[in-house]
Design a protein around this motif. Structure first.
Motif, PDB file in Angstrom:
ATOM      1  N   ASN A 120      -8.280  49.169  35.787  1.00  0.00           N
ATOM      2  CA  ASN A 120      -8.574  47.781  35.445  1.00  0.00           C
ATOM      3  C   ASN A 120      -8.949  47.652  33.978  1.00  0.00           C
ATOM      4  OD1 ASN A 120      -8.093  46.628  37.953  1.00  0.00           O
ATOM      5  ND2 ASN A 120     -10.138  47.139  38.691  1.00  0.00           N
ATOM      6  N   GLY A 121      -9.663  48.672  33.462  1.00  0.00           N
ATOM      7  CA  GLY A 121     -10.073  48.661  32.061  1.00  0.00           C
ATOM      8  C   GLY A 121      -8.871  48.600  31.125  1.00  0.00           C
ATOM      9  N   ILE A 122      -7.802  49.305  31.489  1.00  0.00           N
ATOM     10  CA  ILE A 122      -6.600  49.302  30.637  1.00  0.00           C
ATOM     11  C   ILE A 122      -5.999  47.899  30.590  1.00  0.00           C
ATOM     12  CG2 ILE A 122      -4.235  50.172  30.449  1.00  0.00           C
ATOM     13  CD1 ILE A 122      -5.301  52.816  31.648  1.00  0.00           C
ATOM     14  N   ALA A 123      -5.856  47.272  31.768  1.00  0.00           N
ATOM     15  CA  ALA A 123      -5.293  45.920  31.803  1.00  0.00           C
ATOM     16  C   ALA A 123      -6.157  44.960  31.002  1.00  0.00           C
ATOM     17  CB  ALA A 123      -5.179  45.453  33.252  1.00  0.00           C
ATOM     18  N   VAL A 124      -7.461  45.118  31.140  1.00  0.00           N
ATOM     19  CA  VAL A 124      -8.391  44.198  30.497  1.00  0.00           C
ATOM     20  C   VAL A 124      -8.395  44.392  28.977  1.00  0.00           C
ATOM     21  CG1 VAL A 124     -10.863  43.840  30.264  1.00  0.00           C
ATOM     22  CG2 VAL A 124      -9.827  43.752  32.507  1.00  0.00           C
ATOM     23  N   THR A 125      -8.147  45.615  28.517  1.00  0.00           N
ATOM     24  CA  THR A 125      -8.040  45.849  27.072  1.00  0.00           C
ATOM     25  C   THR A 125      -6.890  45.011  26.502  1.00  0.00           C
ATOM     26  OG1 THR A 125      -8.824  48.083  27.455  1.00  0.00           O
ATOM     27  CG2 THR A 125      -7.841  47.637  25.318  1.00  0.00           C
ATOM     28  N   GLY A 126      -5.791  44.921  27.263  1.00  0.00           N
ATOM     29  CA  GLY A 126      -4.686  44.067  26.834  1.00  0.00           C
ATOM     30  C   GLY A 126      -5.108  42.611  26.747  1.00  0.00           C
ATOM     31  N   ILE A 127      -5.926  42.177  27.712  1.00  0.00           N
ATOM     32  CA  ILE A 127      -6.412  40.795  27.706  1.00  0.00           C
ATOM     33  C   ILE A 127      -7.287  40.546  26.471  1.00  0.00           C
ATOM     34  CG2 ILE A 127      -7.821  39.090  28.949  1.00  0.00           C
ATOM     35  CD1 ILE A 127      -5.330  39.604  30.462  1.00  0.00           C
ATOM     36  N   VAL A 128      -8.062  41.572  26.079  1.00  0.00           N
ATOM     37  CA  VAL A 128      -8.912  41.416  24.890  1.00  0.00           C
ATOM     38  C   VAL A 128      -8.042  41.124  23.663  1.00  0.00           C
ATOM     39  CG1 VAL A 128     -10.413  42.662  23.294  1.00  0.00           C
ATOM     40  CG2 VAL A 128     -10.816  42.800  25.742  1.00  0.00           C
ATOM     41  N   ILE A 129      -6.926  41.870  23.540  1.00  0.00           N
ATOM     42  CA  ILE A 129      -6.040  41.662  22.396  1.00  0.00           C
ATOM     43  C   ILE A 129      -5.470  40.244  22.422  1.00  0.00           C
ATOM     44  CG2 ILE A 129      -3.873  42.398  21.304  1.00  0.00           C
ATOM     45  CD1 ILE A 129      -4.464  45.210  22.406  1.00  0.00           C
ATOM     46  N   LEU A 130      -5.009  39.829  23.610  1.00  0.00           N
ATOM     47  CA  LEU A 130      -4.345  38.527  23.710  1.00  0.00           C
ATOM     48  C   LEU A 130      -5.344  37.373  23.640  1.00  0.00           C
ATOM     49  CD1 LEU A 130      -1.592  37.083  24.291  1.00  0.00           C
ATOM     50  CD2 LEU A 130      -2.326  36.999  26.664  1.00  0.00           C
ATOM     51  N   THR A 131      -6.388  37.454  24.449  1.00  0.00           N
ATOM     52  CA  THR A 131      -7.310  36.325  24.565  1.00  0.00           C
ATOM     53  C   THR A 131      -8.461  36.431  23.571  1.00  0.00           C
ATOM     54  OG1 THR A 131      -6.764  36.267  26.906  1.00  0.00           O
ATOM     55  CG2 THR A 131      -8.652  34.974  26.196  1.00  0.00           C
TER      56      THR A 131
ATOM     57  N   HIS B 281      -0.762  37.685  33.923  1.00  0.00           N
ATOM     58  CA  HIS B 281      -0.588  39.080  33.534  1.00  0.00           C
ATOM     59  C   HIS B 281      -0.370  40.023  34.701  1.00  0.00           C
ATOM     60  CE1 HIS B 281      -0.569  38.848  29.331  1.00  0.00           C
ATOM     61  NE2 HIS B 281      -0.908  40.102  29.145  1.00  0.00           N
ATOM     62  N   ALA B 282      -0.769  39.591  35.905  1.00  0.00           N
ATOM     63  CA  ALA B 282      -0.510  40.442  37.071  1.00  0.00           C
ATOM     64  C   ALA B 282       0.996  40.618  37.247  1.00  0.00           C
ATOM     65  CB  ALA B 282      -1.128  39.836  38.314  1.00  0.00           C
TER      66      ALA B 282
ATOM     67  N   TYR C 200       0.089  46.791  28.157  1.00  0.00           N
ATOM     68  CA  TYR C 200      -1.158  47.296  28.743  1.00  0.00           C
ATOM     69  C   TYR C 200      -1.197  46.989  30.247  1.00  0.00           C
ATOM     70  CZ  TYR C 200      -3.690  48.763  24.556  1.00  0.00           C
ATOM     71  OH  TYR C 200      -4.124  49.447  23.460  1.00  0.00           O
ATOM     72  N   ALA C 201      -0.867  45.742  30.600  1.00  0.00           N
ATOM     73  CA  ALA C 201      -0.901  45.362  32.017  1.00  0.00           C
ATOM     74  C   ALA C 201       0.096  46.180  32.811  1.00  0.00           C
ATOM     75  CB  ALA C 201      -0.604  43.866  32.168  1.00  0.00           C
ATOM     76  N   SER C 202       1.273  46.397  32.233  1.00  0.00           N
ATOM     77  CA  SER C 202       2.321  47.147  32.920  1.00  0.00           C
ATOM     78  C   SER C 202       1.896  48.586  33.178  1.00  0.00           C
ATOM     79  CB  SER C 202       3.594  47.094  32.073  1.00  0.00           C
ATOM     80  OG  SER C 202       4.557  47.962  32.589  1.00  0.00           O
ATOM     81  N   VAL C 203       1.299  49.228  32.149  1.00  0.00           N
ATOM     82  CA  VAL C 203       0.857  50.617  32.320  1.00  0.00           C
ATOM     83  C   VAL C 203      -0.238  50.684  33.382  1.00  0.00           C
ATOM     84  CG1 VAL C 203      -0.310  52.539  31.193  1.00  0.00           C
ATOM     85  CG2 VAL C 203       1.532  51.342  30.012  1.00  0.00           C
ATOM     86  N   SER C 204      -1.136  49.701  33.370  1.00  0.00           N
ATOM     87  CA  SER C 204      -2.194  49.715  34.374  1.00  0.00           C
ATOM     88  C   SER C 204      -1.598  49.581  35.775  1.00  0.00           C
ATOM     89  CB  SER C 204      -3.216  48.613  34.073  1.00  0.00           C
ATOM     90  OG  SER C 204      -3.218  47.619  35.050  1.00  0.00           O
ATOM     91  N   GLY C 205      -0.573  48.721  35.924  1.00  0.00           N
ATOM     92  CA  GLY C 205       0.094  48.591  37.222  1.00  0.00           C
ATOM     93  C   GLY C 205       0.760  49.894  37.640  1.00  0.00           C
ATOM     94  N   SER C 206       1.396  50.570  36.674  1.00  0.00           N
ATOM     95  CA  SER C 206       2.054  51.843  36.970  1.00  0.00           C
ATOM     96  C   SER C 206       1.055  52.878  37.457  1.00  0.00           C
ATOM     97  CB  SER C 206       2.749  52.383  35.723  1.00  0.00           C
ATOM     98  OG  SER C 206       3.783  51.542  35.314  1.00  0.00           O
ATOM     99  N   LEU C 207      -0.079  52.970  36.747  1.00  0.00           N
ATOM    100  CA  LEU C 207      -1.088  53.965  37.115  1.00  0.00           C
ATOM    101  C   LEU C 207      -1.640  53.683  38.506  1.00  0.00           C
ATOM    102  CD1 LEU C 207      -3.061  54.437  33.778  1.00  0.00           C
ATOM    103  CD2 LEU C 207      -1.542  56.065  34.888  1.00  0.00           C
TER     104      LEU C 207
ATOM    105  N   MET D 277     -12.675  39.622  34.549  1.00  0.00           N
ATOM    106  CA  MET D 277     -13.315  40.856  34.085  1.00  0.00           C
ATOM    107  C   MET D 277     -13.554  40.802  32.580  1.00  0.00           C
ATOM    108  SD  MET D 277     -11.136  43.703  36.137  1.00  0.00           S
ATOM    109  CE  MET D 277     -11.438  44.040  37.873  1.00  0.00           C
ATOM    110  N   ALA D 278     -12.508  40.372  31.852  1.00  0.00           N
ATOM    111  CA  ALA D 278     -12.609  40.333  30.397  1.00  0.00           C
ATOM    112  C   ALA D 278     -13.682  39.343  29.959  1.00  0.00           C
ATOM    113  CB  ALA D 278     -11.255  39.976  29.789  1.00  0.00           C
ATOM    114  N   VAL D 279     -13.651  38.157  30.554  1.00  0.00           N
ATOM    115  CA  VAL D 279     -14.595  37.119  30.142  1.00  0.00           C
ATOM    116  C   VAL D 279     -16.018  37.521  30.514  1.00  0.00           C
ATOM    117  CG1 VAL D 279     -15.294  34.738  30.538  1.00  0.00           C
ATOM    118  CG2 VAL D 279     -12.889  35.293  30.245  1.00  0.00           C
TER     119      VAL D 279
END
Lengths: 379, 318
Positions: free
Chosen positions: B39-50, B60-61, B222-229, B253-255
């Protein structure tokens, strides 16, 4: 020493002084809430009730049984985490659960890795086909549902069938299975429609079926609210083509939601549980069915459902196996489950073997017909 | 030597990943840890975007779903190695992000949110309905990554839970490192500038459309890699991974943790992954507690949990 500390210390002393009581820990992860909540809720209630019952009678082989129950809300990812937790943290000897096919598949991966027996409560055939050493299941497969329906159609001389299925896991899987077995049973699918489980109106699809040449019967792989909406739409359109619902709607809730008039004359494959009073006195399933129905309805004041019955059978198979097993250890319990023979539950009579981890045949299904808002036996 | 915020963040992460197992009473905690990292990986992507570029995505899901299903489908249909499938999933996600991002990133505020929401739902619908390809809502098996067996051959014998804990932990640290490098790069500064004021950013020569598109594509990867993992460690995946609720979860999570800070967002991912596990006894009230926590954070700790707490601590120190 503060009072709180004193109390805690006292508790520790007390715990140490008590004799070590042997206990058997059983784990469960069911979808008591979420989209499959209507299925998982009676399962959770049933398991809790049965544990109480068994311990009230002195446990299994004199050992107390504890149940560790989690609600995975129908999320396969959560189900996997809870399965890991049950095995690694709670150290259970067996797991019952997996209300939906997705959660069952997640749990079985963990259980197989760890060598812990798992009894699934979900329908899809993939769970036990190919046979996996530690995974068993209690409900009929959706393929058997189709076969039972088509067998009745054959008896009534129908050959041209329309399918209208919901696009959720249950509906989609059963739709595929029905199409697979139809040619084998001499059935021709002349119309094949789908609807979204969240749709509030399916008259368009039904109108199309009505307009299709030569439809002799309709099959509806679906469950829950949308199946009831479909039944109402069918009646609103004044259709009179014989209608077969799936075993997924086999609960009083379906009749109540759709209205008794809408579903008059509908047929579906169901379990003995729904027609407990109508079973012949010599019926092998009668004792299990009436006992469970009386206990559940007495305790929760809600009608029993097929799904609670699946959990009942899962627990019954497991406790029977633990009682017979050489030791209350996962591997021994697994062997004992596989050796289960002729055990009558609410869903059917279970006989497992090394090649069959479903243990049921078509005789377990009863063909039911709804008459005047109540279930009757059509056979 | 004074630590830069970047090395401080990476150090904290590395120490947490390495030392937490010392306190694990059973193997189950490795699983929870691995989930937090995913989840942290996906959320790191959200930090960049948002957090940095100021764009909101509620879909992003969808990218997580593409990453997850790439790992299930590519090995099954084209006998591609699962590790390459992760790369393929990320590439498809980036490409799709580019395609859909071009028109929808012209939208602002709520409109952007709604458009991304639509994208996420589309992916989820395809995964649910294309039964011949994805096996539909019942889900599909994902092959073994094989790395654990390889490590075993080298004499490093980890349990399944331990392997995924450390592997996802390393991926998270790598992801955070890349994100933090981006933060201080010209691109990162441009992103923050356009967040601050689009007009001002354009005046100083920032190509708004291109920058937004880049941020969208990076966070999609980031979201894609998190889904893969997630798919690879669960070895089974259903379309739920691309569901609307999963998108919302990522943003929440990000907010909650602090959308402007990588460490904060990962903290949020940790909190929201742990909470349902801690609340199993009150499973029925889980949503209520989540909603309440979210409301309280929005009202009293506007920057998110971690940054607000750090600020409080610093304020006291001075």
């Amino acid at each position: 020493m503060t009072p709180t500390k004193a109390i805690i210390a006292g508790l520790f002393v007390l715990a140490g002084a008590l004799p070590a009581v042997a206990e058997i820990r059983i784990g469960a992860s069911v979808s008591a809430t979420g989209p499959a909540g209507a299925l998982g809720d009676p399962e959770a209630k049933t398991l809790e009730m049965l544990i109480e019952e068994v311990n009230g009678k002195g446990g299994i082989n004199g050992e107390t049984v504890t149940l560790v129950l989690y609600d995975d809300a129908g999320d396969p990812n959560k189900a996997r985490t809870f399965a890991t937790r049950l095995i690694e943290d709670d150290e259970v000897v067996a797991i019952i659960g997996g209300t939906t096919t997705g959660t069952s598949m997640s749990i079985l991966a963990v259980a197989e890795d760890a060598g812990i027996p798992f009894i699934s409560l979900a329908g899809a055939i993939d769970i036990i086909d190919p046979v996996k050493p530690y995974t068993f299941k209690t409900p009929h497969t959706d393929r058997m549902g189709c076969q039972k329906i088509f067998a009745d159609m054959q008896a009534r001389g129908f050959a041209k069938v329309a399918i209208i299925a919901s696009t959720d896991g249950f509906g989609a899987s059963m739709q595929a299975q029905c199409k697979l077995v139809a040619p084998e049973m001499g059935m021709e699918i002349v119309a094949d429609e789908t609807y979204d489980p969240k749709d509030s109106d399916m008259t368009a699809q039904l109108t199309k079926i009505r307009g299709t040449e030569g439809v002799q019967a309709i099959v509806n792989p679906g469950f829950g609210q949308s199946a009831a909406v479909l039944a109402r739409n069918y009646r609103q359109l004044g259709m009179d083509i014989p209608f077969y619902a799936s075993h997924g709607v086999a609960s009083q809730g379906y009749i109540d939601l759709a209205g008794a008039e809408a579903v008059e004359g509908f047929r579906l494959p169901g379990t003995a549980l729904l027609v407990a009073e109508l079973l012949a006195d010599g019926d092998v399933q009668k004792p299990a069915v009436t006992a469970y129905k009386a206990a559940f309805e007495g305790k929760f004041a809600t009608p029993v459902s097929t799904f609670g019955g699946y959990a009942h059978d899962g627990f019954m198979i497991l406790s029977d196996a633990i009682a017979r097993a050489t030791a209350a250890e996962p591997a021994a319990i697994r062997d004992a489950i596989e050796a289960t023979t002729g055990l009558a539950g609410t869903t059917g009579v279970y006989t497992y073997s090394a090649t069959d981890h479903l243990g049921l045949d078509l005789s377990a299904f009863r063909l039911l017909e709804i008459r005047g808002g109540a279930w009757t036996l059509a056979e | 030597m004074k630590l830069t915020p970047k090395s401080a963040t990476l150090l904290v992460l590395a120490v947490l990943v390495a030392l937490s197992p010392l306190f694990f009473p059973s193997g189950y905690y490795y699983r929870v840890g691995a989930l937090i990292f995913v989840n942290g990986i996906a959320v790191t992507g959200i930090v960049i975007l948002t957090g940095w570029a100021g764009q909101i995505s509620l879909g992003h899901a969808g990218f997580a779903g593409i990453g997850a299903y790439a790992c299930a489908l590519a090995p099954a249909h084209w006998s591609l190695h699962p590790a390459l499938a992760v790369v393929l999933g990320a590439a498809i996600s980036a490409l799709l992000a580019w395609l859909v991002g071009r028109p929808i990133l012209r939208l602002r505020g709520y409109y952007l949110g709604v458009a991304t929401l639509g994208f996420g739902i589309l992916v989820s619908m395809v995964l649910n309905n294309e039964r011949d390809l994805t096996r539909g809502p019942d889900g599909i098996e994902v092959p073994e990554l094989g790395l654990r067996a390889l490590l075993k051959g080298w004499g490093l014998d980890l349990s399944n839970g331990q392997f995924w804990y450390f592997f996802c932990g390393l991926c998270l640290i790598a992801g955070a490192w890349l994100a933090l490098n981006l933060y201080n790069s010209p691109t990162g500064r441009a992103l923050r500038a356009l967040h601050g004021s689009e007009v001002a950013a354009r005046t100083v020569g920032v190509d708004l459309a291109r920058m937004k598109l880049q941020a969208f594509m990076i966070s999609a990867v980031y979201a894609s890699v998190s889904g893969s993992l997630l798919a690879l460690q669960n070895k089974f995946i259903t379309p739920d991974v691309a569901g609307f609720m999963h998108s919302i979860e990522m943003v929440t999570m990000a907010v909650l943790g602090g959308v402007g800070s990588v460490l904060g967002a990962i903290f949020g991912a940790g909190a929201l992954t742990l909470l349902p596990q801690a609340l199993t006894v009150f499973a029925e009230y889980e949503q209520m507690v989540l909603g309440l926590v979210m409301m309280l954070v929005m009202i009293f700790l506007r920057e998110g949990l971690l940054p607000s707490i750090l600020r409080k601590l610093r304020g006291r120190g001075e």
